[in-house]
Design a protein around this motif. Structure first.
Motif, PDB file in Angstrom:
ATOM      1  N   GLU A   1      29.547  -5.700  52.174  1.00 27.88           N
ATOM      2  CA  GLU A   1      29.162  -5.169  50.871  1.00 27.88           C
ATOM      3  C   GLU A   1      27.646  -5.172  50.670  1.00 27.88           C
ATOM      4  N   THR A   2      26.954  -6.059  51.380  1.00 30.78           N
ATOM      5  CA  THR A   2      25.495  -6.128  51.229  1.00 30.78           C
ATOM      6  C   THR A   2      24.798  -4.863  51.731  1.00 30.78           C
ATOM      7  N   LEU A   3      25.545  -4.029  52.489  1.00 37.71           N
ATOM      8  CA  LEU A   3      24.969  -2.790  53.021  1.00 37.71           C
ATOM      9  C   LEU A   3      25.019  -1.647  52.011  1.00 37.71           C
ATOM     10  N   ASN A   4      25.653  -1.867  50.857  1.00 36.25           N
ATOM     11  CA  ASN A   4      25.846  -0.783  49.882  1.00 36.25           C
ATOM     12  C   ASN A   4      24.536  -0.101  49.488  1.00 36.25           C
ATOM     13  N   TYR A   5      24.627   1.224  49.317  1.00 32.68           N
ATOM     14  CA  TYR A   5      23.518   1.949  48.721  1.00 32.68           C
ATOM     15  C   TYR A   5      23.442   1.579  47.234  1.00 32.68           C
ATOM     16  N   PRO A   6      22.248   1.354  46.701  1.00 33.59           N
ATOM     17  CA  PRO A   6      22.155   0.973  45.281  1.00 33.59           C
ATOM     18  C   PRO A   6      22.167   2.185  44.345  1.00 33.59           C
ATOM     19  N   PHE A   7      22.696   1.981  43.166  1.00 32.04           N
ATOM     20  CA  PHE A   7      22.602   2.948  42.065  1.00 32.04           C
ATOM     21  C   PHE A   7      21.979   2.223  40.874  1.00 32.04           C
ATOM     22  N   ASN A   8      21.304   2.952  40.017  1.00 28.53           N
ATOM     23  CA  ASN A   8      20.814   2.373  38.761  1.00 28.53           C
ATOM     24  C   ASN A   8      21.779   2.713  37.634  1.00 28.53           C
ATOM     25  N   LEU A   9      21.864   1.812  36.654  1.00 29.15           N
ATOM     26  CA  LEU A   9      22.648   2.080  35.447  1.00 29.15           C
ATOM     27  C   LEU A   9      21.701   1.976  34.254  1.00 29.15           C
ATOM     28  N   ASN A  10      21.474   3.113  33.606  1.00 30.94           N
ATOM     29  CA  ASN A  10      20.530   3.168  32.474  1.00 30.94           C
ATOM     30  C   ASN A  10      21.289   3.445  31.179  1.00 30.94           C
TER      31      ASN A  10
END
Length: 780
Positions: A657-666
């Motif tokens: 799971e540490t390889l996940n691409y990040p997303f932002n939540l605004n």
């Protein structure tokens, strides 16, 4: 004496003979008949005997039958019964079910291959347990005179079996044989005569097998339409079919003689086998074997095949000598409706097929083959048609006495819905209405249903998109007939459909619905497609969505995935940076060859570049970025489907799971927005590192699933919700559906998904109907 009313799938399925047999066994006197509401039984006998009769009626209901409701009242009539008899059908108000067509039963299969049977090699053999139903019906009650079999008078032998209550063909309306029934014949597309010397064959049907083995294309008139067939192992034949039909990439359906042939090419589990051999006999999507020898052009870029078994005697006879699969795809040009008429087939398919196998039993109702898939041990319907439609869906508590409603459905993958007391009758899959021929067929089918079920709607439900043809027709019908018109938001309809098919009562607390698709018209007049809605049947609140990104060129963005890649990089304000950081990436070099200055101006000035929160287009953008169909797709979702096929189960199982691409939540203007900018930055770095397509595809699926789970966790805590609905065409992606479902279940959240209807726009009409019904029903 008692009068017993039975409603459900009880006509044309051998229900009355079962009633007769059980009444005799229980020592009852009386009668049974079909009428417009179902089956009516009047019985005389002891209360104990009648109760035992009813108990056994539930237990011994015929294979194709289904009792939805059974009511018992005392009968005060003056009839003095001396025996138990089957009476003639009664025509009155029509509130009964029309049975879907059913695949050939084992007994009929045995007869067509038995040289001593009078049905030996007869392509239209059937009985009360199988055969044509909906495809041949013109009116209710389901009697021969109301079907296309009315053109064929029964011979003495068929009539004897038809009248014999002990016979399997008692009152089987399509019963026929060589002597009196429909016939099939072979024609050449060029109009030249077919001579027996051309083939070593038993008859015209058997000759089709030889033609297919020789690499010819044959148009075959079946149950609900005409198909185009060729040998699925001959690449030249499949390519020839694709070029002539102008269907260049979309996967083609296959038919095989038996399970043994299918298992040579695919892995089949128990659930999938049950679906293949069921009376519905749908196309089942199956995992390809590693050494699969099917022609590559059958399903390019995919790791599965769509297989079905023969479902009519005609198909069984054609495939008797065929030890390998055949392609059996709809007989049409590109996206037009499937041909059903002999003359139409000769005209439209004459340049595609080399030969025609036709017959003279009219197809009244066009019905495509249904498509299903098993995902995480659950059956998911992708296209609901033959074998399933038009069987009704029973509505949840609270919808027992609703106003009759007509819901017009969506523009793509259209169905319409007739809603009446306690049930929804949803049409078979009708296709994409943007094609004139499909819209014409939609109107014809709608008129047939309204007449068949004598449905008189008091309200009409439409999609909010003003340009949908179904919406325009709904407005016209409402205006002409002075009916109430309800415009329903697209994603609310998706969520309500899923709630309804899962039996969630009308006045239940709101659920959190996640509707991910290509696009739908939003409340704000913009295109939505990545929605988190707090919803019940009457209303909804938009809690979260994906950050809107321009669809550059409008509809062109659906078929040219690179447009979405560029739009996402532009929206994330990283395009200029990408050109400097990653000048050697193929995707960047490809984009640099496009007229970017004009496209950027179009976005900035809002020229044919509507913003959309579409997760479907996000999939296309990622697929194009990693080199999957970047330039052109021949059907919607092609790139996304091919990207799903790259995800290997072993990669998923060993994923960190540490390889996940990040997303932002605004958070802005009372709504949460999921921003993919950091995902794009990390993905481009992976491309620079030459990480494989498969690994990137896996990371994207896992990462998208995780951000959805994270948003749900956040919203569930804020809104005290423990029930989540997953719907929309994007959730036909089995990996995303499984990852999101399992992740939410691990949090203790109850996940609700589709099983009776597709998650795509095929469910929109039901959602429109139940929302309208709820809005017309007073709150408690």
């Amino acid at each position: 004496m008692e009068e017993i009313r039975v409603r459900g799938t009880v006509q044309g399925v051998g229900f009355r003979p079962t009633v007769y047999r059980l009444a005799k066994v229980c020592g009852l006197l009386g009668e049974v008949c079909n009428d417009g509401e179902g089956v009516l039984i009047r019985v005389s006998g002891s209360e104990v005997a009648i109760t035992e009769f009813v108990r056994r009626l539930y237990i011994e209901c015929p294979p194709l039958g289904k009792i939805q409701e059974l009511t018992r009242v005392s009968y005060e009539g003056e009839e003095d019964f001396t025996d138990f008899v089957i009476s003639h059908s009664v025509s009155n108000s029509k509130n009964t079910e029309v049975t879907p067509d059913a695949a050939t039963c084992p007994q009929c299969q045995q007869e067509i291959f038995d040289p001593f049977s009078r049905f030996y090699r007869y392509p239209f053999t059937n009985c009360t347990h199988c055969g044509p139903r909906f495809s041949i019906i013109r009116g209710i009650p389901y009697d021969r005179c109301n079907t296309s079999m009315s053109a064929f008078a029964m011979c003495a032998e068929c009539e004897q079996e038809y009248e014999s209550v002990e016979n399997r063909r008692f009152h089987a309306q399509p019963v026929a044989c060589h002597t009196c029934g429909p016939t099939a014949w072979l024609e050449r597309a060029d109009g030249q005569p077919v001579t027996a010397s051309m083939f070593s064959m038993m008859d015209d049907v058997d000759a089709v097998c030889t033609l297919l083995q020789k690499g010819e294309i044959v148009a075959i008139k079946g149950l609900g339409g005409i198909h185009l067939a060729c040998d699925a192992t001959q690449e030249a034949a499949v390519q020839k079919l694709r070029q002539r039909k102008r269907r260049y990439h979309k996967p083609l359906a296959l038919m095989a003689r038996d399970m043994a042939v299918i298992e040579e090419y695919c892995t089949v589990n128990t659930q999938e086998k049950e679906l293949l051999v069921s009376s519905a006999a749908p196309i089942v999507l199956l995992q390809k074997n590693p050494d699969c020898l099917i022609a590559p052009s059958v399903s390019p870029g995919l790791n599965y095949l769509g297989f079905m078994l023969p479902y009519t005697p005609l198909h069984h006879l054609i495939l008797r000598r065929m030890n390998r699969p055949i392609v059996l795809t709809s007989g049409n040009i590109a996206d037009e409706p499937q041909c059903i008429d002999n003359g139409e087939a000769r005209e439209k398919l004459g340049n595609i097929a080399d030969y025609f196998l036709l017959h003279n039993r009219d197809i009244v109702n066009r019905v495509d083959d249904s498509v299903v898939r098993v995902v995480d041990n659950q059956v998911k319907i992708i296209r609901r048609a033959r074998g399933y439609a038009p069987a009704p869906i029973i509505l949840p508590p609270g919808f027992e006495k609703v106003t009759p409603i007509l819901a017009m459905g969506s523009e793509l993958k259209n169905t319409f819905c007739l809603l009446r007391d306690n049930e929804a009758i949803i049409s078979q899959h009708l296709g994409d209405l943007e094609h004139a021929a499909a819209f014409h067929a939609y109107q014809d089918t709608l008129n047939l249903y309204l007449n068949l079920f004598e449905h008189q709607p008091q309200a009409i439900a439409i999609d909010k998109h003003p340009e949908y043809l179904s919406t325009k027709l709904g407005k016209e019908l409402a205006s002409v007939n002075k009916l109430k018109l309800h415009a329903i938001q697209h994603h609310h309809a998706h969520i309500a459909a899923c709630m309804a098919e899962n039996g969630i009562p009308l006045d239940s607390a709101p659920v959190l619905g996640i509707a991910l698709d290509g696009l739908g018209y939003g409340e704000d007049g913009k295109f939505w497609g990545g929605e988190f809605l707090l919803a019940d049947y009457r209303q909804f609140q938009r809690l979260a969505t994906f950050k809107p990104v321009a669809m550059i060129g409008g509809e062109k963005a659906i078929y040219q995935p690179w447009r979405n890649t560029y739009a996402h990089l532009l929206s994330a304000d990283i395009w200029d940076d990408c050109q400097h950081k990653y000048p050697e990436l193929e995707s960047i070099k490809f984009l640099q060859q496009q007229p970017l200055k004009l496209l950027k101006q179009a976005v900035e000035q809002g020229i044919n570049s509507p913003p959309a929160s579409s997760v479907g287009r996000l999939f296309d953008a990622v697929a194009a970025a990693i080199g999957i169909y970047p330039e052109e797709c021949s059907y919607e979702g092609q790139a996304a489907i091919a990207m799903e096929a790259l995800v290997k189960p072993s990669n998923l199982n060993n994923y960190e799971e540490t390889l996940n691409y990040p997303f932002n939540l605004n958070f802005s203007d009372s709504i949460y927005y999921i921003d993919s900018k950091p995902m794009w930055q990390a993905l481009l770095q992976d491309l620079q590192k030459q990480i494989t397509q498969s690994d990137i595809a896996t990371k994207f699926h896992k990462s998208l699933a995780q951000i959805i789970i994270d948003v749900v966790k956040h919203l569930a805590q804020e809104n005290l919700i423990n029930q989540v609905v997953l719907t929309g065409g994007v959730f036909q992606n089995s990996i995303l559906l499984t990852q999101v479902s399992q992740g939410l279940q691990n949090l203790g959240i109850n996940v609700i998904t589709h099983s009776l209807l597709p998650s795509n726009d095929g469910n929109i009409s039901l959602g429109q109907a139940v929302i309208t019904a709820a809005q017309l029903t007073p709150t408690p």
